[in-house]
Write a protein that holds these residues in place. Structure first.
Motif, PDB file in Angstrom:
ATOM      1  N   ALA A 160       9.938 -10.143  -6.288  1.00 26.68           N
ATOM      2  CA  ALA A 160      11.374 -10.199  -6.018  1.00 26.68           C
ATOM      3  C   ALA A 160      11.699  -9.512  -4.697  1.00 26.68           C
ATOM      4  N   GLY A 161      11.023  -8.418  -4.404  1.00 24.55           N
ATOM      5  CA  GLY A 161      11.210  -7.751  -3.121  1.00 24.55           C
ATOM      6  C   GLY A 161      10.723  -8.600  -1.969  1.00 24.55           C
ATOM      7  N   LEU A 215      11.285  -2.171   3.788  1.00 20.52           N
ATOM      8  CA  LEU A 215      12.133  -1.573   2.746  1.00 20.52           C
ATOM      9  C   LEU A 215      12.148  -2.355   1.444  1.00 20.52           C
ATOM     10  N   PRO A 216      12.487  -3.658   1.442  1.00 21.05           N
ATOM     11  CA  PRO A 216      12.555  -4.352   0.150  1.00 21.05           C
ATOM     12  C   PRO A 216      11.224  -4.400  -0.581  1.00 21.05           C
ATOM     13  N   VAL A 217      10.115  -4.520   0.150  1.00 19.42           N
ATOM     14  CA  VAL A 217       8.812  -4.617  -0.514  1.00 19.42           C
ATOM     15  C   VAL A 217       8.346  -3.246  -1.001  1.00 19.42           C
ATOM     16  N   ILE A 218       8.476  -2.215  -0.162  1.00 21.66           N
ATOM     17  CA  ILE A 218       8.093  -0.870  -0.592  1.00 21.66           C
ATOM     18  C   ILE A 218       8.916  -0.448  -1.797  1.00 21.66           C
ATOM     19  N   SER A 220       0.829  -1.209   0.000  1.00 18.68           N
ATOM     20  CA  SER A 220       0.000   0.000   0.000  1.00 18.68           C
ATOM     21  C   SER A 220       0.862   1.257   0.000  1.00 18.68           C
ATOM     22  N   LEU A 221       1.903   1.256   0.822  1.00 17.32           N
ATOM     23  CA  LEU A 221       2.809   2.405   0.854  1.00 17.32           C
ATOM     24  C   LEU A 221       3.520   2.571  -0.490  1.00 17.32           C
ATOM     25  N   GLY A 222       3.928   1.441  -1.081  1.00 17.99           N
ATOM     26  CA  GLY A 222       4.577   1.511  -2.388  1.00 17.99           C
ATOM     27  C   GLY A 222       3.671   2.085  -3.453  1.00 17.99           C
ATOM     28  N   ALA A 239       7.840   9.585  -1.604  1.00 19.77           N
ATOM     29  CA  ALA A 239       8.669   8.399  -1.842  1.00 19.77           C
ATOM     30  C   ALA A 239      10.024   8.541  -1.173  1.00 19.77           C
ATOM     31  N   THR A 240      10.616   9.725  -1.291  1.00 24.61           N
ATOM     32  CA  THR A 240      11.934   9.953  -0.679  1.00 24.61           C
ATOM     33  C   THR A 240      11.874   9.760   0.829  1.00 24.61           C
ATOM     34  N   VAL A 241      10.846  10.317   1.461  1.00 23.58           N
ATOM     35  CA  VAL A 241      10.716  10.232   2.925  1.00 23.58           C
ATOM     36  C   VAL A 241      10.445   8.799   3.363  1.00 23.58           C
ATOM     37  N   VAL A 242       9.484   8.138   2.718  1.00 26.79           N
ATOM     38  CA  VAL A 242       9.092   6.788   3.123  1.00 26.79           C
ATOM     39  C   VAL A 242      10.248   5.804   2.940  1.00 26.79           C
ATOM     40  N   LEU A 243      10.936   5.883   1.821  1.00 26.16           N
ATOM     41  CA  LEU A 243      12.063   4.974   1.583  1.00 26.16           C
ATOM     42  C   LEU A 243      13.209   5.254   2.551  1.00 26.16           C
TER      43      LEU A 243
END
Length: 237
Positions: A147-148, A101-104, A46-48, A58-62
């Motif tokens: 893959a994430g 992190l990997p999924v987002i 959902s976040l992605g 995107a910058t903040v969340v990642l």
């Protein structure tokens, strides 16, 4: 050769004598991992999806997800214990954070790299933003998302073992007990089982990733299970 043979015999003897306990701890370990995935995946995907529409977000969340990955597991578990108690709740909460992190990141990458022509075609057909997401962008992005998820699962299986330090159960119980008791056979056998578990998860999700890529018309080197699933799907359809 004799010491090596003796050590191998010790490992096999321990595995045979403790097969039932290893099976029970493996079940607990799988349960912790699956509960984590059930919570983490909807949140991360959902976040992605949301940040794929908002570059600044995107910058903040990642960045936040990346910071969470740098926190040592023992420290993270320790911070959560006063809030959630001991056992599975703090362990699963920490693992959910580590899985983000990997999924987002892969969801974001998969969605932002969707074919512009396909998106424009969907717009031309009168699709709404939600319909384009559901029918165009997500199907194309799913292999990248998977893959994430594969990366996250391997991380989770390993980190879940540390949860035994705060009473979560799983294969970490044997590893920590083996360290405190100086039982090398217990440590080695449990580590092998843990590694096999991680590989099994990775293989299963890898097969699913291959199947999704095949659905998108990509050429991939098919695993044996992928070929079987493709044959079954072809017969059913």
């Amino acid at each position: 050769m004799i010491p090596a043979a003796s050590f191998l015999g010790e490992l096999l003897s321990f595995a045979a004598e403790n097969a039932g306990r290893l099976a029970r701890l493996s079940y607990e370990h799988v349960a912790i991992t699956l509960w984590t995935l059930a919570i983490a995946l909807p949140v991360a995907v959902s976040l992605g999806v949301v940040i794929s529409y908002h570059e600044r977000a995107a910058t903040v969340v990642l960045w936040v997800a990346g910071v969470l990955m740098t926190i040592p597991a023992i420290a993270f578990f320790g911070v959560l214990v006063p809030v959630l108690g001991i056992g599975n709740p703090p362990t699963i909460a920490a693992l959910v954070a580590y899985a983000q992190l990997p999924v987002i990141r892969n969801t974001y990458i998969g969605l932002t790299r969707a074919d512009d022509a396909a998106i424009e075609a969907g717009t031309g057909l009168g699709m709404s933003r939600l319909e384009r997401l559901r029918r165009v962008r997500l199907p194309v992005a799913l292999p990248v998302v998977m893959a994430g998820i594969r990366n996250a699962v391997v991380i989770l299986v390993g980190l879940a073992a540390i949860g035994a330090f705060i009473g979560a159960g799983g294969l970490g119980d044997f590893i920590f007990y083996g360290i405190s008791a100086g039982d090398t056979a217990m440590i080695v056998v449990t580590t092998v089982v843990l590694s096999a578990l991680a590989l099994a998860f990775d293989y299963a999700f890898g097969v699913l990733e291959q199947w999704l890529r095949l659905r998108n018309g990509e050429e991939v080197d098919r695993a044996a299970l992928t070929r079987t699933l493709a044959a079954v799907h072809a017969r059913l359809s």
